[in-house]
Design a protein around this motif. Sequence first.
Motif, PDB file in Angstrom:
ATOM      1  N   VAL A 221       0.842  -1.203   0.000  1.00  0.00           N
ATOM      2  CA  VAL A 221       0.000   0.000   0.000  1.00  0.00           C
ATOM      3  C   VAL A 221       0.876   1.252   0.000  1.00  0.00           C
ATOM      4  CG1 VAL A 221      -1.650   1.363   1.331  1.00  0.00           C
ATOM      5  CG2 VAL A 221      -1.981  -1.105   1.098  1.00  0.00           C
ATOM      6  N   SER A 222       1.895   1.267   0.848  1.00  0.00           N
ATOM      7  CA  SER A 222       2.777   2.429   0.939  1.00  0.00           C
ATOM      8  C   SER A 222       3.546   2.638  -0.359  1.00  0.00           C
ATOM      9  CB  SER A 222       3.760   2.246   2.098  1.00  0.00           C
ATOM     10  OG  SER A 222       3.069   2.050   3.312  1.00  0.00           O
ATOM     11  N   VAL A 226       3.408   6.106  -2.760  1.00  0.00           N
ATOM     12  CA  VAL A 226       4.604   6.917  -2.974  1.00  0.00           C
ATOM     13  C   VAL A 226       4.951   7.027  -4.453  1.00  0.00           C
ATOM     14  CG1 VAL A 226       7.089   7.037  -2.548  1.00  0.00           C
ATOM     15  CG2 VAL A 226       5.532   6.473  -0.684  1.00  0.00           C
ATOM     16  N   MET A 227       4.721   5.972  -5.235  1.00  0.00           N
ATOM     17  CA  MET A 227       5.128   5.966  -6.642  1.00  0.00           C
ATOM     18  C   MET A 227       4.218   6.787  -7.541  1.00  0.00           C
ATOM     19  SD  MET A 227       6.754   2.263  -7.537  1.00  0.00           S
ATOM     20  CE  MET A 227       7.367   2.972  -9.063  1.00  0.00           C
ATOM     21  N   GLN A 228       3.211   7.421  -6.968  1.00  0.00           N
ATOM     22  CA  GLN A 228       2.337   8.268  -7.774  1.00  0.00           C
ATOM     23  C   GLN A 228       2.900   9.664  -7.984  1.00  0.00           C
ATOM     24  OE1 GLN A 228      -2.127   7.181  -7.825  1.00  0.00           O
ATOM     25  NE2 GLN A 228      -1.623   7.493  -5.692  1.00  0.00           N
ATOM     26  N   LEU A 318       3.861   0.988  11.289  1.00  0.00           N
ATOM     27  CA  LEU A 318       5.006   1.892  11.175  1.00  0.00           C
ATOM     28  C   LEU A 318       6.144   1.228  10.401  1.00  0.00           C
ATOM     29  CD1 LEU A 318       6.257   4.587  11.876  1.00  0.00           C
ATOM     30  CD2 LEU A 318       7.071   3.590  14.028  1.00  0.00           C
ATOM     31  N   ILE A 319       6.465  -0.012  10.745  1.00  0.00           N
ATOM     32  CA  ILE A 319       7.545  -0.736  10.065  1.00  0.00           C
ATOM     33  C   ILE A 319       7.190  -0.969   8.595  1.00  0.00           C
ATOM     34  CG2 ILE A 319       8.831  -2.898   9.968  1.00  0.00           C
ATOM     35  CD1 ILE A 319       8.460  -3.095  13.018  1.00  0.00           C
ATOM     36  N   ASP A 320       5.982  -1.441   8.355  1.00  0.00           N
ATOM     37  CA  ASP A 320       5.566  -1.754   6.995  1.00  0.00           C
ATOM     38  C   ASP A 320       5.548  -0.517   6.103  1.00  0.00           C
ATOM     39  OD1 ASP A 320       5.294  -4.291   7.906  1.00  0.00           O
ATOM     40  OD2 ASP A 320       3.110  -4.268   8.013  1.00  0.00           O
ATOM     41  N   ILE A 326      10.259   3.326   1.268  1.00  0.00           N
ATOM     42  CA  ILE A 326      11.620   3.218   0.731  1.00  0.00           C
ATOM     43  C   ILE A 326      11.603   2.510  -0.617  1.00  0.00           C
ATOM     44  CG2 ILE A 326      13.880   2.174   1.094  1.00  0.00           C
ATOM     45  CD1 ILE A 326      13.480   2.631   4.096  1.00  0.00           C
ATOM     46  N   LEU A 327      10.815   1.431  -0.724  1.00  0.00           N
ATOM     47  CA  LEU A 327      10.694   0.721  -2.006  1.00  0.00           C
ATOM     48  C   LEU A 327      10.073   1.618  -3.066  1.00  0.00           C
ATOM     49  CD1 LEU A 327       9.498  -2.831  -0.864  1.00  0.00           C
ATOM     50  CD2 LEU A 327      11.727  -2.222  -1.829  1.00  0.00           C
ATOM     51  N   GLY A 328       9.102   2.415  -2.652  1.00  0.00           N
ATOM     52  CA  GLY A 328       8.478   3.348  -3.585  1.00  0.00           C
ATOM     53  C   GLY A 328       9.460   4.380  -4.095  1.00  0.00           C
TER      54      GLY A 328
END
Length: 358
Positions: A221-222, A226-228, A318-320, A326-328
């Motif tokens: 989801v995160s 972010v990649m948008q 929070l961790i997820d 970061i991956l985004g």
Amino acid sequence: MKTKASQTIKSTFTINSTERVWQMPFFAALGVGIVLSISAYYDRIDLGLISVIGVLAFLYVPNTPIYHRMAVVMSCSFGICLCFLLGLLTHLLPFATPFIIAFIAATSSILVRYYDIGAPGYFFFVFAALLASFFPFEINDFIFLTGLVCVGTMVANLMAFLYSLSVIYIFKNSLPKPVPIRGNLGFDVVVVDSLIMGVFVGFALFLGNFLELERSYWVAVSCTVVMQGISLNGIFIKQLQRIIGTIVGIIFAWYLLSINFTTVYFILLMMFLFFMTEFVVTRNYALAMVFITPYTTYLAEVASRMSLDADTIASARLIDIILGSILGLIGGFVMHNKKLRYIFDLTARTLFLIKKTG
């Protein structure tokens, strides 16, 4: 260097001006309230939260003539229902879940970009599929659950129609603009960008599952959110805003989850959170995350029938979210790096050539 850092910080916390009128968040929140009130009448607020996923289709209403905006909302409603059903069907092939989610992310992004639908983009299509893929319901309930989402989309379309009437004929504060010309973004933006997004969203889900993270779908989801970003700097700023806003939002969510709300107050809370999210999202994304974090947490935890452990949920999210963000950001770097992007460009063109010749 200092100037660029100060500009980034300023962009992160700046309250931007917006053309969004107050009726938009009002009718969005009203749709949530209607769905949850009906479910509360039957003492099944958990089923109402599933229907709320369909209400998200309202957010795609464009500022165009009524005939066009209703067609867009109805099309997006179908898309959300279909993505939710595909997410449920991943339970039949658990090992293929990251690939199916990647496919949903890529194809929904292609459609959204081709028709230039704009914010919230492909996010809620992927969000619906991700939630469904982690719902621990029986296979016999899949059609029923999809029907609940369809009911939510019906409410979304009703709200879109009432919203349109109010801003065009009653308040006259958001008059429709001409229908824009679609399909001019080009193969590179529509297909290649979408392919990169799909790969990274699928990989984010795979990584979350591989690491056996608690509620690992938040990683995907995160990454999806972010990649948008439109530019690399935009992706970095959005990542920074998401992490800052989510940290505050998790604290807020932890506080709310520790409170045992009555049904009426819970419905009002969900309406308030949704209203504030849509009211501030175009003004400052970090501020919107403060409100959307507890809102989406309640949606994601529907399978627990509201038996929520605030400490576990807060720490897991929070961790997820940090990992997914970061991956985004890495995905955004790949998207705007010519050498790395060439690999995806070549893959996309090869796939289309195979399809065309086959």
